[in-house]
Design a protein around this motif. Structure first.
Motif, PDB file in Angstrom:
ATOM      1  N   MET A 228      -9.482  -2.502   3.051  1.00  0.00           N
ATOM      2  CA  MET A 228     -10.082  -3.838   3.059  1.00  0.00           C
ATOM      3  C   MET A 228      -9.117  -4.896   3.577  1.00  0.00           C
ATOM      4  O   MET A 228      -9.509  -5.797   4.315  1.00  0.00           O
ATOM      5  CB  MET A 228     -10.540  -4.219   1.645  1.00  0.00           C
ATOM      6  CG  MET A 228     -11.833  -3.555   1.216  1.00  0.00           C
ATOM      7  SD  MET A 228     -13.262  -4.195   2.124  1.00  0.00           S
ATOM      8  CE  MET A 228     -13.368  -5.855   1.455  1.00  0.00           C
ATOM      9  N   GLY A 229      -7.853  -4.779   3.188  1.00  0.00           N
ATOM     10  CA  GLY A 229      -6.898  -5.834   3.518  1.00  0.00           C
ATOM     11  C   GLY A 229      -6.486  -5.869   4.974  1.00  0.00           C
ATOM     12  O   GLY A 229      -6.461  -6.936   5.594  1.00  0.00           O
ATOM     13  N   ILE A 230      -6.156  -4.679   5.542  1.00  0.00           N
ATOM     14  CA  ILE A 230      -5.592  -4.679   6.897  1.00  0.00           C
ATOM     15  C   ILE A 230      -6.281  -3.685   7.829  1.00  0.00           C
ATOM     16  O   ILE A 230      -5.827  -3.476   8.956  1.00  0.00           O
ATOM     17  CB  ILE A 230      -4.075  -4.389   6.857  1.00  0.00           C
ATOM     18  CG1 ILE A 230      -3.783  -3.048   6.177  1.00  0.00           C
ATOM     19  CG2 ILE A 230      -3.338  -5.527   6.173  1.00  0.00           C
ATOM     20  CD1 ILE A 230      -2.311  -2.663   6.183  1.00  0.00           C
TER      21      ILE A 230
ATOM     22  N   GLU B 174      -5.504   4.951  -6.223  1.00  0.00           N
ATOM     23  CA  GLU B 174      -6.450   5.118  -5.128  1.00  0.00           C
ATOM     24  C   GLU B 174      -7.290   3.866  -4.906  1.00  0.00           C
ATOM     25  O   GLU B 174      -7.507   3.439  -3.764  1.00  0.00           O
ATOM     26  CB  GLU B 174      -7.353   6.319  -5.405  1.00  0.00           C
ATOM     27  CG  GLU B 174      -6.636   7.656  -5.279  1.00  0.00           C
ATOM     28  CD  GLU B 174      -7.564   8.829  -5.513  1.00  0.00           C
ATOM     29  OE1 GLU B 174      -8.727   8.597  -5.908  1.00  0.00           O
ATOM     30  OE2 GLU B 174      -7.129   9.977  -5.305  1.00  0.00           O
ATOM     31  N   VAL B 175      -7.769   3.264  -5.999  1.00  0.00           N
ATOM     32  CA  VAL B 175      -8.615   2.074  -5.874  1.00  0.00           C
ATOM     33  C   VAL B 175      -7.817   0.919  -5.263  1.00  0.00           C
ATOM     34  O   VAL B 175      -8.255   0.277  -4.300  1.00  0.00           O
ATOM     35  CB  VAL B 175      -9.193   1.667  -7.240  1.00  0.00           C
ATOM     36  CG1 VAL B 175      -9.878   0.298  -7.159  1.00  0.00           C
ATOM     37  CG2 VAL B 175     -10.192   2.718  -7.736  1.00  0.00           C
ATOM     38  N   SER B 176      -6.648   0.646  -5.828  1.00  0.00           N
ATOM     39  CA  SER B 176      -5.848  -0.482  -5.338  1.00  0.00           C
ATOM     40  C   SER B 176      -5.323  -0.207  -3.936  1.00  0.00           C
ATOM     41  O   SER B 176      -5.224  -1.123  -3.106  1.00  0.00           O
ATOM     42  CB  SER B 176      -4.687  -0.776  -6.291  1.00  0.00           C
ATOM     43  OG  SER B 176      -3.912   0.387  -6.530  1.00  0.00           O
ATOM     44  N   GLY B 177      -5.008   1.054  -3.634  1.00  0.00           N
ATOM     45  CA  GLY B 177      -4.540   1.400  -2.302  1.00  0.00           C
ATOM     46  C   GLY B 177      -5.607   1.177  -1.243  1.00  0.00           C
ATOM     47  O   GLY B 177      -5.326   0.685  -0.147  1.00  0.00           O
TER      48      GLY B 177
ATOM     49  N   ALA C 168       0.833  -1.199   0.000  1.00  0.00           N
ATOM     50  CA  ALA C 168       0.000   0.000   0.000  1.00  0.00           C
ATOM     51  C   ALA C 168       0.871   1.253   0.000  1.00  0.00           C
ATOM     52  O   ALA C 168       0.537   2.258  -0.639  1.00  0.00           O
ATOM     53  CB  ALA C 168      -0.928  -0.009   1.214  1.00  0.00           C
ATOM     54  N   HIS C 169       1.998   1.200   0.709  1.00  0.00           N
ATOM     55  CA  HIS C 169       2.936   2.328   0.743  1.00  0.00           C
ATOM     56  C   HIS C 169       3.460   2.623  -0.655  1.00  0.00           C
ATOM     57  O   HIS C 169       3.484   3.778  -1.102  1.00  0.00           O
ATOM     58  CB  HIS C 169       4.082   1.995   1.700  1.00  0.00           C
ATOM     59  CG  HIS C 169       5.220   2.956   1.642  1.00  0.00           C
ATOM     60  ND1 HIS C 169       6.267   2.807   0.754  1.00  0.00           N
ATOM     61  CD2 HIS C 169       5.486   4.089   2.367  1.00  0.00           C
ATOM     62  CE1 HIS C 169       7.127   3.799   0.925  1.00  0.00           C
ATOM     63  NE2 HIS C 169       6.673   4.583   1.900  1.00  0.00           N
TER      64      HIS C 169
END
Length: 350
Positions: free
Chosen positions: A108-110, A99-102, A83-84
């Motif tokens: 959602m992930g963490i 933005e979407v993937s971040g 994400a970084h």
């Protein structure tokens, strides 16, 4: 190293030193994107993430689930590192894709508020280790300089005297702090896309807690949560602590040119491929701060150019072992708390 060391400011050719370095880096092709690398890296991290949760279900009601909790803590840290890189536009050229993937990786992930964290991290990059302008130096729990210690109240005043000894134990709370800060930021009207941010954050919390209490008995679920989040916090803190803690702190109007502001407040960590993997390339912190959109696999190559250029200019360039970086960070924290220890001694002798 003193945390309030004076940084020399060169004013005769302001900006030109970084421009010449930037040209050398660009001529070496080190700003080029690495779609193949990031495809493999994101696929690997996503596979470990899915695999970890699959193992959680398969292990089921056994105390071996705590081993899965520890494994997922490391995976969560790797998701945060992905994400970084996404936030710095290292992965995708377009802002929308970033933005979407971040948000998928972070929220959602963490359960990390991606928009909140990106804003905070951007301000850190603009003014690293500036006592008034770097949000990473806010004295909300710890004090980072003697001047902050003299003005400390509440928790920082209570902890400041022994904060060097408390630093790593306190990192066990960093994962929880990350979640709480993301939720608190939702109350800020200036937060971009805060409705989506909130939906994704609470979707993560709901899915995470439902999985734990659906698969495990309550006591075991609480133990899993505590170990997973505590180790996640320690891992994150151990990644970021070597980067700036214990390096010179800027104050007031002290603002060197861009190159010196980034190089002299940052520290690199020596190591090979495993260090790059564990720290996500942030062991090359100087190069990352100079060129934040540079793909992380290029940072090691850029280091040769940057270090040589700094030697040409006579600009200090610090690289240490990982253990030495922790020693320097803890020594700096201990020094920052000196005024609070002095007050305690005076009160004790009164």
């Amino acid at each position: 190293m003193p945390t309030n060391s004076t940084i020399p400011v060169r004013t005769d050719v302001a900006g030109s030193d970084f421009a010449r370095l930037s040209k050398r880096i660009a001529d070496a092709g080190l700003m080029a994107r690495r779609p193949g690398y990031y495809t493999i890296r994101i696929t690997a991290v996503a596979s470990l993430y899915v695999g970890g949760w699959a193992a959680f279900v398969l292990v089921g009601r056994s105390w071996w689930t705590l081993a899965v909790a520890a494994f997922l803590a490391v995976v969560f840290g790797q998701v945060a590192l992905v994400a970084h890189d996404i936030a710095h536009r290292q992965v995708f050229r377009l802002r929308r894709a970033s933005e979407v993937s971040g948000r998928i990786a972070g929220n959602m992930g963490i359960g990390m508020g991606y928009g909140w964290w990106q804003d905070k991290h951007t301000r850190h990059h603009a003014n690293p280790n500036h006592e008034d302008l770097d949000p990473d130096l806010d004295p909300d729990v710890l004090v980072w300089s003697r001047s902050q210690a003299r003005e400390a109240t509440g928790l920082p005043r209570l902890l400041g005297r022994r904060q060097a000894y408390l630093f790593f134990p306190l990192l066990t709370l960093e994962g929880f702090n990350l979640h709480i800060s993301g939720v608190r930021a939702l109350a800020n009207p200036s937060l971009k896309g805060r409705r989506l941010e909130g939906v994704l954050l609470f979707a993560h919390f709901a899915a995470y807690l439902t999985a734990l209490f659906l698969v495990l008995p309550p006591g075991m679920a609480v133990a899993f949560l505590a170990l997973n989040q505590c180790l996640f916090g320690v891992y994150l803190g151990s990644i970021f602590a070597p980067n700036h803690k214990g390096m010179p702190i800027l104050t007031g109007k002290e603002r060197p040119d861009f190159l010196r502001r980034q190089v002299l407040t940052s520290r690199n960590v020596r190591g090979g491929w495993f260090t790059d993997l564990a720290l996500g390339g942030l062991n090359h912190q100087i190069e990352h701060h100079l060129f934040p959109s540079m793909p992380s696999p290029h940072l090691r190559k850029a280091q040769v150019i940057v270090r040589g250029y700094c030697q040409e200019l006579g600009v200090g360039y610090l690289e240490t072992s990982l253990l030495a970086s922790y020693r320097q960070a803890l020594a700096s924290l201990h020094d920052a708390g000196a005024p609070l220890r002095a007050v305690a001694e005076q009160e004790g002798s009164a």
